[in-house]
Design a protein around this motif. Structure first.
Motif, PDB file in Angstrom:
ATOM      1  N   GLU A 183      54.677  -0.173 158.931  1.00 64.45           N
ATOM      2  CA  GLU A 183      54.494  -0.910 157.610  1.00 64.45           C
ATOM      3  C   GLU A 183      53.726  -2.234 157.781  1.00 64.45           C
ATOM      4  O   GLU A 183      53.785  -2.689 156.396  1.00 64.45           O
ATOM      5  CB  GLU A 183      55.974  -1.287 157.699  1.00 64.45           C
ATOM      6  N   SER A 186      50.687  -1.776 153.943  1.00 65.55           N
ATOM      7  CA  SER A 186      51.096  -2.235 152.415  1.00 65.55           C
ATOM      8  C   SER A 186      50.155  -3.906 152.152  1.00 65.55           C
ATOM      9  O   SER A 186      50.219  -3.720 151.439  1.00 65.55           O
ATOM     10  CB  SER A 186      52.529  -2.045 152.658  1.00 65.55           C
ATOM     11  N   GLN A 209      50.842   6.366 148.978  1.00 60.18           N
ATOM     12  CA  GLN A 209      51.378   4.930 148.089  1.00 60.18           C
ATOM     13  C   GLN A 209      50.104   4.391 149.384  1.00 60.18           C
ATOM     14  O   GLN A 209      50.520   3.049 149.570  1.00 60.18           O
ATOM     15  CB  GLN A 209      52.805   4.987 148.268  1.00 60.18           C
ATOM     16  N   GLN A 210      49.145   4.667 149.967  1.00 55.39           N
ATOM     17  CA  GLN A 210      48.374   3.394 150.581  1.00 55.39           C
ATOM     18  C   GLN A 210      47.477   2.854 149.206  1.00 55.39           C
ATOM     19  O   GLN A 210      46.430   3.139 148.155  1.00 55.39           O
ATOM     20  CB  GLN A 210      47.350   4.421 151.555  1.00 55.39           C
ATOM     21  N   ARG A 211      46.709   2.008 149.877  1.00 55.74           N
ATOM     22  CA  ARG A 211      45.817   1.368 148.600  1.00 55.74           C
ATOM     23  C   ARG A 211      44.710   1.257 148.892  1.00 55.74           C
ATOM     24  O   ARG A 211      44.099   1.899 149.979  1.00 55.74           O
ATOM     25  CB  ARG A 211      46.358  -0.630 148.764  1.00 55.74           C
TER      26      ARG A 211
END
Length: 463
Positions: A183, A186, A209-211
């Motif tokens: 987690e 993020s 949804q990985q930065r």
């Protein structure tokens, strides 16, 4: 950098390595401690006993010890340290460890440097905490050797499945990092150069949804006005200017440049040969040097970060500015610190086992460079956190030669004092010391500390 002796550091780094025999783990710890205490020194020249020397060579030659099992222990330690930071940059890059001695030509793959060279390639992810200027550690590294029988088949690249290409390593690295961080992923932003401008990779990062911040390699087609990205960029308004100092490096002079900042949301269209793939919505930041110089700085950045203001754009640019750190890490690993490319082992598998251990020693060396920037919550940190109570006092007497101050010096003083102890003169007036001189100063200080402890022991023994 934690105030750990080489042995304590090695125990923390490799103590949980699962090598199917606790004696192997102990040998790994012993070897890593010796290599950390004398970075860049060949195993044959380490200051260890003949029995330990023989044990080290048996470890290196043991085919039952997998390099990935050694590395995983270090990755897990980095994952634990990562939990202490609210923002992390995952700095990625690929490099090659190149060798020319004849004995490895049958066990390593080809390079692009002619027939005399062979190489072990490596893709590394280094975690860096920008808010506290800390090198957290190595969280992922893939190593491989090319099949020399397939040399010259680059023209078949387009027809090969994506997962069989070297470019797949970017996605695979993110998968492995995600597994280790869970987690906390993020809080991590992947920062990559142009080599990562791969449609499949950008699709993967977006869908998961990985930065990320990736420097664009090509002017891709975008849905906005059905045009190319760079053409669209030229039509965007300049929101503000930013001054950037480009430091001296090699034959390049240091200079200040004025950059024009633009940004916009964009949607990348699927390439012509992937029309069934989805389009990719993301944000774009343009950072281009003013003027007509053909070699002017031009960064076209693609990012998952939401850009609604100039400050948002500047934050993304600042993330990318740190990308050079992973290049410095590879330099420290290859030639400027642990000197892994100087290894002369006879087998590619033996080379890989040694290179993995030295990969983590290299992160320990690199951490020295950022010692003076470690400032928690904006307060200057006491150098005791880095050097310890006795060590900083010995460093003071050695470099200053005056009575101890009433207040403990900060980490900036420790950085410069260690560098000068290692022979640094700051002749270029940059205020930055190389990793080599910092480590030389650190090593000398540890020798002074050991001498002091020995003298105290003899005094207590009344010898």
């Amino acid at each position: 950098m934690e105030n750990l002796t080489p042995m304590k550091w090695a125990q923390v780094q490799f103590g949980l390595a699962k090598l199917n025999d606790p004696r192997r783990t102990q040998r790994l710890i012993s070897m890593a401690a010796s290599l950390a205490n004398q970075p860049g020194v060949a195993v044959s020249k380490l200051a260890i006993s003949p029995a330990d020397m023989e044990g080290a060579y048996r470890f290196i030659r043991n085919d039952q010890i997998q390099p990935n099992d050694i590395a995983e222990s270090g990755f897990q330690v980095t994952a634990q340290h990562a939990q202490d930071h609210s923002l992390l940059l995952a700095l990625e890059d690929t490099t090659s460890l190149t060798y020319q001695h004849k004995s490895v030509r049958d066990t390593l793959g080809h390079t692009n440097q002619g027939n005399r060279s062979r190489a072990l390639l490596a893709h590394s992810i280094l975690l860096f905490a920008p808010n506290t200027h800390q090198v957290v550690g190595l969280i992922e590294q893939q190593r491989w050797s090319r099949d020399i029988s397939k040399r010259g088949q680059g023209h078949q690249h387009a027809s090969r499945p994506y997962k069989e290409k070297e470019s797949y390593k970017w996605e695979k690295a993110s998968q492995n990092m995600s597994t280790r961080l869970g987690e906390h992923l993020s809080s991590v932003i992947s920062v990559c150069d142009r080599e990562a401008d791969i449609y499949e990779y950008l699709t993967y990062k977006t869908e998961q949804q990985q930065r990320f911040v990736v420097r664009s390699m090509q002017s891709r087609c975008i849905k906005e006005h059905d045009q190319k990205l760079y053409d669209y960029s030229n039509k965007l308004p300049v929101v503000d200017l930013k001054t950037l100092n480009i430091p001296q490096r090699g034959g390049r002079k240091a200079r200040d440049v004025e950059l024009e900042i633009r940004y916009a949301p964009v949607t990348l269209k699927a390439p012509a040969n992937k029309v069934s793939e989805p389009d990719i919505p993301l944000y774009y930041v343009s950072c281009i040097e003013r003027g007509e110089d053909k070699d002017k700085l031009a960064w076209h950045l693609l990012t998952s970060e939401v850009i609604n203001s100039y400050d948002d754009a500047i934050a993304v640019i600042s993330y990318y500015e740190h990308r050079w750190l992973v290049e410095d890490y590879h330099k420290v690993w290859k030639t400027g610190g642990t000197d892994v490319e100087a290894l002369r082992m006879q087998c590619g598998e033996n080379l890989e086992r040694m290179s993995v251990i030295l990969a983590f020693v290299a992160t320990r060396l690199l951490q020295l460079r950022f010692m003076k920037y470690v400032e928690p919550k904006g307060d200057v940190m006491s150098c005791e956190v880095v050097l310890g109570h006795k060590a900083w006092k010995l460093l003071w007497f050695k470099t200053v030669g005056k009575p101890l101050p009433t207040q403990v010096p900060d980490t900036h003083w420790a950085y410069e004092s260690l560098a000068r102890l290692g022979g640094w003169k700051d002749t270029k007036r940059t205020g930055r010391a190389s990793v080599q001189v910092l480590w030389e100063g650190w090593f000398k200080l540890q020798t002074i500390l050991e001498g002091y402890e020995l003298a105290m022991s003899l005094e207590r023994a009344d010898l």
